[in-house]
Scaffold this motif. Structure first.
Motif, PDB file in Angstrom:
ATOM      1  N   UNK A   1     -41.041 -29.015 -17.276  1.00 46.39           N
ATOM      2  CA  UNK A   1     -42.346 -29.654 -17.148  1.00 46.39           C
ATOM      3  C   UNK A   1     -43.466 -28.650 -17.410  1.00 46.39           C
ATOM      4  N   UNK A   2     -44.430 -29.049 -18.240  1.00 46.96           N
ATOM      5  CA  UNK A   2     -45.562 -28.178 -18.604  1.00 46.96           C
ATOM      6  C   UNK A   2     -45.081 -26.818 -19.111  1.00 46.96           C
ATOM      7  N   UNK A   3     -44.132 -26.863 -20.032  1.00 53.76           N
ATOM      8  CA  UNK A   3     -43.552 -25.627 -20.569  1.00 53.76           C
ATOM      9  C   UNK A   3     -44.620 -24.748 -21.223  1.00 53.76           C
ATOM     10  N   UNK A   4     -44.506 -23.449 -21.036  1.00 54.03           N
ATOM     11  CA  UNK A   4     -45.382 -22.481 -21.694  1.00 54.03           C
ATOM     12  C   UNK A   4     -44.611 -21.913 -22.880  1.00 54.03           C
ATOM     13  N   UNK A   5     -45.123 -22.145 -24.073  1.00 51.55           N
ATOM     14  CA  UNK A   5     -44.406 -21.777 -25.297  1.00 51.55           C
ATOM     15  C   UNK A   5     -45.075 -20.604 -26.002  1.00 51.55           C
ATOM     16  N   UNK A   6     -44.251 -19.685 -26.481  1.00 54.37           N
ATOM     17  CA  UNK A   6     -44.724 -18.636 -27.375  1.00 54.37           C
ATOM     18  C   UNK A   6     -44.230 -18.997 -28.770  1.00 54.37           C
ATOM     19  N   UNK A   7     -45.151 -19.377 -29.638  1.00 49.38           N
ATOM     20  CA  UNK A   7     -44.797 -19.816 -30.988  1.00 49.38           C
ATOM     21  C   UNK A   7     -44.894 -18.622 -31.934  1.00 49.38           C
TER      22      UNK A   7
ATOM     23  N   UNK B   1     -56.301 -27.839 -17.434  1.00 52.48           N
ATOM     24  CA  UNK B   1     -56.041 -28.991 -16.584  1.00 52.48           C
ATOM     25  C   UNK B   1     -54.801 -29.708 -17.086  1.00 52.48           C
ATOM     26  N   UNK B   2     -53.828 -29.871 -16.202  1.00 49.36           N
ATOM     27  CA  UNK B   2     -52.550 -30.474 -16.579  1.00 49.36           C
ATOM     28  C   UNK B   2     -52.117 -31.465 -15.507  1.00 49.36           C
ATOM     29  N   UNK B   3     -51.210 -32.367 -15.877  1.00 44.31           N
ATOM     30  CA  UNK B   3     -50.611 -33.301 -14.926  1.00 44.31           C
ATOM     31  C   UNK B   3     -49.290 -32.718 -14.450  1.00 44.31           C
ATOM     32  N   UNK B   4     -49.126 -32.621 -13.146  1.00 41.40           N
ATOM     33  CA  UNK B   4     -47.920 -32.037 -12.558  1.00 41.40           C
ATOM     34  C   UNK B   4     -47.124 -33.133 -11.849  1.00 41.40           C
ATOM     35  N   UNK B   5     -45.812 -33.119 -12.072  1.00 34.34           N
ATOM     36  CA  UNK B   5     -44.927 -34.150 -11.527  1.00 34.34           C
ATOM     37  C   UNK B   5     -44.810 -34.039 -10.002  1.00 34.34           C
ATOM     38  N   UNK B   6     -44.694 -35.197  -9.324  1.00 35.14           N
ATOM     39  CA  UNK B   6     -44.483 -35.267  -7.872  1.00 35.14           C
ATOM     40  C   UNK B   6     -43.012 -35.572  -7.613  1.00 35.14           C
TER      41      UNK B   6
ATOM     42  N   UNK C   1     -48.552 -42.430  -7.037  1.00 34.81           N
ATOM     43  CA  UNK C   1     -48.868 -41.631  -8.224  1.00 34.81           C
ATOM     44  C   UNK C   1     -47.740 -40.636  -8.452  1.00 34.81           C
ATOM     45  N   UNK C   2     -47.098 -40.733  -9.621  1.00 39.52           N
ATOM     46  CA  UNK C   2     -45.950 -39.870  -9.905  1.00 39.52           C
ATOM     47  C   UNK C   2     -46.365 -38.494 -10.434  1.00 39.52           C
ATOM     48  N   UNK C   3     -47.634 -38.350 -10.826  1.00 41.60           N
ATOM     49  CA  UNK C   3     -48.156 -37.055 -11.255  1.00 41.60           C
ATOM     50  C   UNK C   3     -49.548 -36.874 -10.650  1.00 41.60           C
ATOM     51  N   UNK C   4     -49.999 -35.642 -10.621  1.00 42.92           N
ATOM     52  CA  UNK C   4     -51.343 -35.346 -10.123  1.00 42.92           C
ATOM     53  C   UNK C   4     -51.962 -34.276 -11.010  1.00 42.92           C
ATOM     54  N   UNK C   5     -53.240 -34.420 -11.333  1.00 45.05           N
ATOM     55  CA  UNK C   5     -53.924 -33.467 -12.210  1.00 45.05           C
ATOM     56  C   UNK C   5     -54.421 -32.266 -11.406  1.00 45.05           C
ATOM     57  N   UNK C   6     -54.117 -31.080 -11.916  1.00 42.97           N
ATOM     58  CA  UNK C   6     -54.597 -29.851 -11.276  1.00 42.97           C
ATOM     59  C   UNK C   6     -55.139 -28.920 -12.350  1.00 42.97           C
ATOM     60  N   UNK C   7     -55.987 -28.008 -11.911  1.00 36.50           N
ATOM     61  CA  UNK C   7     -56.470 -26.944 -12.779  1.00 36.50           C
ATOM     62  C   UNK C   7     -55.727 -25.673 -12.378  1.00 36.50           C
TER      63      UNK C   7
ATOM     64  N   UNK D   1     -50.692 -19.448 -17.550  1.00 38.10           N
ATOM     65  CA  UNK D   1     -49.402 -18.767 -17.404  1.00 38.10           C
ATOM     66  C   UNK D   1     -48.783 -18.985 -16.024  1.00 38.10           C
ATOM     67  N   UNK D   2     -49.431 -19.803 -15.176  1.00 33.80           N
ATOM     68  CA  UNK D   2     -48.894 -20.072 -13.834  1.00 33.80           C
ATOM     69  C   UNK D   2     -49.043 -21.556 -13.493  1.00 33.80           C
ATOM     70  N   UNK D   3     -48.624 -22.406 -14.418  1.00 37.25           N
ATOM     71  CA  UNK D   3     -48.715 -23.844 -14.189  1.00 37.25           C
ATOM     72  C   UNK D   3     -47.542 -24.291 -13.316  1.00 37.25           C
ATOM     73  N   UNK D   4     -47.793 -24.979 -12.215  1.00 35.70           N
ATOM     74  CA  UNK D   4     -46.688 -25.461 -11.378  1.00 35.70           C
ATOM     75  C   UNK D   4     -45.822 -26.454 -12.152  1.00 35.70           C
ATOM     76  N   UNK D   5     -44.505 -26.372 -11.995  1.00 32.74           N
ATOM     77  CA  UNK D   5     -43.621 -27.320 -12.668  1.00 32.74           C
ATOM     78  C   UNK D   5     -43.619 -28.662 -11.953  1.00 32.74           C
ATOM     79  N   UNK D   6     -43.751 -28.646 -10.619  1.00 35.43           N
ATOM     80  CA  UNK D   6     -43.758 -29.877  -9.845  1.00 35.43           C
ATOM     81  C   UNK D   6     -44.266 -29.579  -8.443  1.00 35.43           C
ATOM     82  N   UNK D   7     -44.601 -30.651  -7.709  1.00 33.63           N
ATOM     83  CA  UNK D   7     -44.963 -30.550  -6.304  1.00 33.63           C
ATOM     84  C   UNK D   7     -43.942 -31.329  -5.493  1.00 33.63           C
ATOM     85  N   UNK D   8     -43.445 -30.711  -4.444  1.00 35.14           N
ATOM     86  CA  UNK D   8     -42.460 -31.361  -3.586  1.00 35.14           C
ATOM     87  C   UNK D   8     -43.160 -31.971  -2.379  1.00 35.14           C
TER      88      UNK D   8
END
Length: 225
Positions: free
Chosen positions: A56-62, A100-105, A121-127, A131-138
């Motif tokens: 979820x919200x993968x950080x890619x180096x292209x 700003x990204x949507x993070x899975x619940x 709500x299955x996702x929640x928007x956070x800022x 390089x430190x985007x949460x993959x999900x919230x438990x």
């Protein structure tokens, strides 16, 4: 969050025909954009991209020749039937930059027996830092009873992340499970509104017959009047 490296090739052919040829070769047409630069059209290996986007919200180096771009998936188009990736829009980001990204619940635990756990709500928007985007919230519902609610403000955010939505947005709602009688009443009401009628059952016909006066009794009653 670990960075996932993907080797890309510059894309010079465009249009539906070119896109089909790219997909037949198990690749995916994609575009890199952001920071005011011109869009960069690339081709990415399909299987590798699919595995990367399982995060979820993968950080890619292209890797594109001698250049490298740090990016996150912004929009991913998939085939509605087979599910393979048809196209990807990737947003170029910088280290330390906030996005700003949507993070899975993820809901864990068990509420008190006899209650329903409703994920509003299955996702929640956070800022968060790119390089430190949460993959999900438990979110734990362990032991919660009917009437309990969990709002966005109740989430435990990692350092550097902030809510990008109203803190009062409802995430999880615990309600009492409906009884069988309530379900039957709701079904009957819905059928009545839809104009659905059912033939009387044998038991209902027998009950109606028992309540109705016999023909002789009805005639006798009429004469006496």
């Amino acid at each position: 969050m670990a960075e996932i490296k993907i080797a890309a090739e510059a894309r010079t052919e465009f249009g539906k025909g070119a896109a089909r040829r790219i997909r037949r070769a198990d690749n995916v047409p994609a575009v890199l954009y952001g920071h005011g630069s011109d869009p960069v059209h690339v081709t990415l290996p399909g299987h590798q991209l699919m595995l990367a986007l399982k995060n979820s919200n993968a950080l890619l180096t292209i890797d594109l020749g001698t250049e490298q771009h740090l990016a996150i998936p912004k929009q991913v188009q998939r085939d509605p039937l087979k599910g393979f990736i048809e196209h990807a829009d990737l947003l170029i980001v910088k280290k330390g930059e906030k996005v700003t990204v949507d993070v899975r619940i993820n809901v864990v635990g068990d509420a008190v027996s006899g209650n329903l756990v409703i994920l509003e709500n299955s996702t929640i928007s956070v800022e968060a830092e790119a390089t430190h985007i949460p993959e999900s919230f438990e979110v734990s519902v362990e032991g919660l009873d009917a009437g309990a609610q969990i709002h966005a403000s109740d989430l435990e955010l990692p350092t550097g992340s902030t809510l990008a939505v109203d803190p009062e947005i409802l995430i999880v709602n615990i309600t009492a499970a409906p009884t069988e009688a309530q379900l039957d009443a709701e079904l009957a009401e819905a059928e009545a509104e839809a104009g659905i009628e059912h033939d009387a059952t044998d038991a209902e016909e027998a009950e109606a017959a028992a309540e109705a006066p016999a023909e002789g009794e009805a005639a006798e009653s009429s004469e006496s009047e």
